[in-house]
Design a protein around this motif. Structure first.
Motif, PDB file in Angstrom:
ATOM      1  N   TRP A  26     -27.743  27.880  -6.919  1.00  0.00           N
ATOM      2  CA  TRP A  26     -27.711  26.459  -6.543  1.00  0.00           C
ATOM      3  C   TRP A  26     -27.877  25.583  -7.777  1.00  0.00           C
ATOM      4  CZ3 TRP A  26     -31.686  22.859  -7.176  1.00  0.00           C
ATOM      5  CH2 TRP A  26     -31.403  21.575  -6.693  1.00  0.00           C
ATOM      6  N   ASP A  29     -24.880  25.704 -10.133  1.00  0.00           N
ATOM      7  CA  ASP A  29     -23.749  25.004  -9.526  1.00  0.00           C
ATOM      8  C   ASP A  29     -23.868  23.493  -9.689  1.00  0.00           C
ATOM      9  OD1 ASP A  29     -21.302  24.890  -7.848  1.00  0.00           O
ATOM     10  OD2 ASP A  29     -22.668  23.965  -6.398  1.00  0.00           O
ATOM     11  N   THR A  34     -20.284  27.681 -13.626  1.00  0.00           N
ATOM     12  CA  THR A  34     -19.472  28.396 -12.649  1.00  0.00           C
ATOM     13  C   THR A  34     -19.748  29.892 -12.768  1.00  0.00           C
ATOM     14  OG1 THR A  34     -17.624  28.489 -14.201  1.00  0.00           O
ATOM     15  CG2 THR A  34     -17.625  26.683 -12.620  1.00  0.00           C
ATOM     16  N   TRP A  45     -23.354  32.950 -15.237  1.00  0.00           N
ATOM     17  CA  TRP A  45     -22.678  31.683 -14.979  1.00  0.00           C
ATOM     18  C   TRP A  45     -22.364  31.051 -16.319  1.00  0.00           C
ATOM     19  CZ3 TRP A  45     -26.424  33.858 -12.158  1.00  0.00           C
ATOM     20  CH2 TRP A  45     -26.292  33.877 -10.756  1.00  0.00           C
TER      21      TRP A  45
END
Length: 133
Positions: A26, A29, A34, A45
């Protein structure tokens, strides 16, 4: 701009990858990261040339940011309104609000930020770009 001197990546070792992924996913993001790669025992990410890894710790133990080592990660989080929005959404996404009595000035009179930690007590700081916005 050159990437020289910027962080290449950060690896965070967690005690339970599956239970940790939700809160971190979360956060990454909403901060513009990404999903990049996933493997048995880890995920990462990417945001620009920087990536952050969550990996299963190879040894048992409890993370305590007050021990010697890394205390927290601080992220640029946009405007004061965006920091406020993230502060409000954090508890529903696996993050505890820290320093509630001093929010959003827990870092000082000119440092508008939200301080959070998750179930494993990893701490993050979401810093407003311009505290006067």
């Amino acid at each position: 701009m050159s990437d020289f001197g910027l962080l290449h990546h950060v690896e965070i070792q967690v005690s339970d990858l599956e239970s940790s992924v939700g809160s971190w996913a979360w956060l990454f993001d909403v901060l513009g990261y990404t999903p990049y790669q996933e493997w048995n025992g880890g995920r990462n990410w990417r945001h620009g040339s920087t990536y952050i890894v969550l990996a299963s710790a190879p040894r048992d133990g409890i993370h305590d940011r007050r021990d010697a080592g890394l205390n927290h990660l601080a992220f640029h989080a946009g405007t004061t309104q965006n920091v406020d929005r993230l502060w409000e959404a954090a508890p529903q996404n696996g993050w505890n609000q820290l320093y509630v009595d001093r929010h959003p000035w827990a870092g000082g009179d000119e440092h508008y930020a939200a301080f959070l930690d998750n179930v494993e007590r990893f701490k993050v700081e979401l810093v407003a770009t311009d505290p006067t916005e």
